[in-house]
Design an enzyme around this catalytic site. Structure first.
Site, PDB file in Angstrom:
ATOM      1  N   SER A  33       0.850  -1.202   0.000  1.00  0.00           N
ATOM      2  CA  SER A  33       0.000   0.000   0.000  1.00  0.00           C
ATOM      3  C   SER A  33       0.881   1.246   0.000  1.00  0.00           C
ATOM      4  CB  SER A  33      -0.952  -0.046   1.209  1.00  0.00           C
ATOM      5  OG  SER A  33      -1.933   0.948   1.102  1.00  0.00           O
ATOM      6  N   ASN A  34       0.336   2.372   0.411  1.00  0.00           N
ATOM      7  CA  ASN A  34       1.093   3.632   0.407  1.00  0.00           C
ATOM      8  C   ASN A  34       0.635   4.501   1.578  1.00  0.00           C
ATOM      9  OD1 ASN A  34      -1.194   5.383  -0.508  1.00  0.00           O
ATOM     10  ND2 ASN A  34      -1.083   3.986  -2.261  1.00  0.00           N
ATOM     11  N   ARG A  35       1.193   5.703   1.667  1.00  0.00           N
ATOM     12  CA  ARG A  35       1.011   6.544   2.853  1.00  0.00           C
ATOM     13  C   ARG A  35      -0.272   7.377   2.856  1.00  0.00           C
ATOM     14  NH1 ARG A  35       5.685   6.542   5.660  1.00  0.00           N
ATOM     15  NH2 ARG A  35       7.583   6.060   4.492  1.00  0.00           N
TER      16      ARG A  35
END
Ligand code: CTP
Ligand code: CA
Length: 221
Positions: A33-35
């Site tokens: 995933s990402n931030r």
């Protein structure tokens, strides 16, 4: 814009906002995933609702409360986000892509938890659909708005994205700046339009920026 006397310039419009990250499963317990935290997308959904729009919020997993009054469509992966956005696209007047969609997913999903071995592990990734670019191919009279998260060559990269995805407006975000980008309550952006103007904005709360973006969209109605 006064809270007591809101401008209802989005009355009668259907606005779909994508928000949050996507999660791309590796196995039953792991994902890529990402931030993204969803703050910008959710702020846009709330602001559009306050200005009279019917709002569909298609969001990846976030810790944020669901804004009261929006049609909330929770999703996990990019492919699921794309399918759900497609379900609503026909009836939309405006689509704002604020989600940080994962560009790649693991080629293979392992039904069983991967066990560690003694050697390195390589996970092969395959491309996800580019949701905004796909919508741009079949845009009709809709207004399409994207974000660009960049760490270098902000304006050049952003202009390129706007044209490739056939967008009307693009919000360019230098995510290396303090007080901008992922997780913060403020953002520092430059709004770029299809007509070629470039508007750098001072740092401001994401809730205020949401209204500035909506002002620019409503000029296009
Ligand atoms: N976007 C999308 N579908 C994807 C990837 C991105 O709809 N699979 C949208 C995002 O919601 C955002 C815009 O496209 O509005 C730009 O996202 P960004 O990650 O900055 O650009 P990419 O086109 O993915 O290019 P890159 O990550 O290589 O910079
Ligand atoms: Ca990307």
């Amino acid at each position: 814009m006064s809270l007591l006397n809101p401008r209802l310039d989005f009355a009668g419009k259907t606005v779909l906002v994508t928000s949050g990250p996507t999660r791309e499963a590796i196995d039953p317990v792991r994902f890529i995933s990402n931030r993204s935290t969803g703050k910008m997308g959710h702020a846009l959904a709330r602001a559009a609702l306050a200005r009279g729009a019917k709002v569909i919020l298609v969001s990846g997993p976030t810790d944020l409360p669901v804004p009261l009054g929006v049609e909330y469509v929770p999703v996990t992966s990019a492919e699921e986000m794309y399918r759900r956005v497609r379900d609503y696209y026909r009836d939309c007047d405006v689509v704002i892509g604020a989600a940080a969609v994962a560009d790649y997913r693991p080629r293979q999903f392992s039904q069983q938890k991967l066990k560690k071995g003694d050697s390195d592990l390589v996970i092969e990734l395959t491309r996800n659909p580019d949701i905004l670019a796909e919508l741009g191919k079949d845009k009709g009279n809709r207004i399409l708005v994207g974000f660009a998260a960049e760490t270098q060559d902000l304006i050049a990269n952003a202009v390129d994205k706007m044209h490739k995805k056939n967008l009307d407006l693009l919000v360019a975000n230098d995510v290396t700046l303090e007080g901008a980008g992922f997780g913060t309550d403020t953002n520092i952006v430059t709004i770029i339009s299809r007509q070629g103007d470039t508007t750098p904005l001072p740092g401001m709360a994401k809730s205020d920026l949401a209204n500035v973006i909506l002002d620019r969209i409503s000029e296009l109605f």
